[in-house]
Design a protein around this motif. Sequence first.
Motif, PDB file in Angstrom:
ATOM      1  N   GLU A 125       0.839  -1.214   0.000  1.00 38.65           N
ATOM      2  CA  GLU A 125       0.000   0.000   0.000  1.00 38.65           C
ATOM      3  C   GLU A 125       0.866   1.252   0.000  1.00 38.65           C
ATOM      4  O   GLU A 125       0.570   2.224  -0.705  1.00 38.65           O
ATOM      5  CB  GLU A 125      -0.928   0.011   1.224  1.00 38.65           C
ATOM      6  N   GLU A 126       1.931   1.239   0.773  1.00 41.39           N
ATOM      7  CA  GLU A 126       2.834   2.399   0.848  1.00 41.39           C
ATOM      8  C   GLU A 126       3.509   2.643  -0.502  1.00 41.39           C
ATOM      9  O   GLU A 126       3.614   3.785  -0.953  1.00 41.39           O
ATOM     10  CB  GLU A 126       3.877   2.183   1.941  1.00 41.39           C
TER      11      GLU A 126
ATOM     12  N   SER B 137       1.027   4.243  -2.752  1.00 43.33           N
ATOM     13  CA  SER B 137       0.764   5.641  -2.398  1.00 43.33           C
ATOM     14  C   SER B 137       1.918   6.560  -2.806  1.00 43.33           C
ATOM     15  O   SER B 137       1.712   7.745  -3.036  1.00 43.33           O
ATOM     16  CB  SER B 137       0.473   5.782  -0.899  1.00 43.33           C
ATOM     17  N   LEU B 138       3.104   5.988  -2.918  1.00 38.11           N
ATOM     18  CA  LEU B 138       4.268   6.765  -3.332  1.00 38.11           C
ATOM     19  C   LEU B 138       4.445   6.773  -4.848  1.00 38.11           C
ATOM     20  O   LEU B 138       5.409   7.334  -5.366  1.00 38.11           O
ATOM     21  CB  LEU B 138       5.530   6.232  -2.649  1.00 38.11           C
TER      22      LEU B 138
ATOM     23  N   LYS C 234      -7.543  -4.183  -6.165  1.00 37.68           N
ATOM     24  CA  LYS C 234      -7.516  -2.768  -6.515  1.00 37.68           C
ATOM     25  C   LYS C 234      -7.678  -2.547  -8.021  1.00 37.68           C
ATOM     26  O   LYS C 234      -7.683  -1.418  -8.484  1.00 37.68           O
ATOM     27  CB  LYS C 234      -6.211  -2.132  -6.029  1.00 37.68           C
TER      28      LYS C 234
END
Length: 68
Positions: free
Chosen positions: A17-18, A21-22, A58
């Motif tokens: 997830e990180e 998001s980046l 997703k």
Amino acid sequence: MGALVHGCKACILFQTEEALSLGATAEEILEACAVAISLGGTMGAGETTRVVQLLEEKGLLEELKKDS
């Protein structure tokens, strides 16, 4: 990559997830998984399914499927 080799489900999902998001793409994440598999063997391979499942949920693998 270390989370895949060590099998920490929470870490795997958080780090994926990180990365998203980046700005990492699904292709880049799967490439990192391939490196983890090459270094960590079957443990990395087994845990990569968690990453693939998250990317599928997703809807991020559809674009890769179209390209192949």
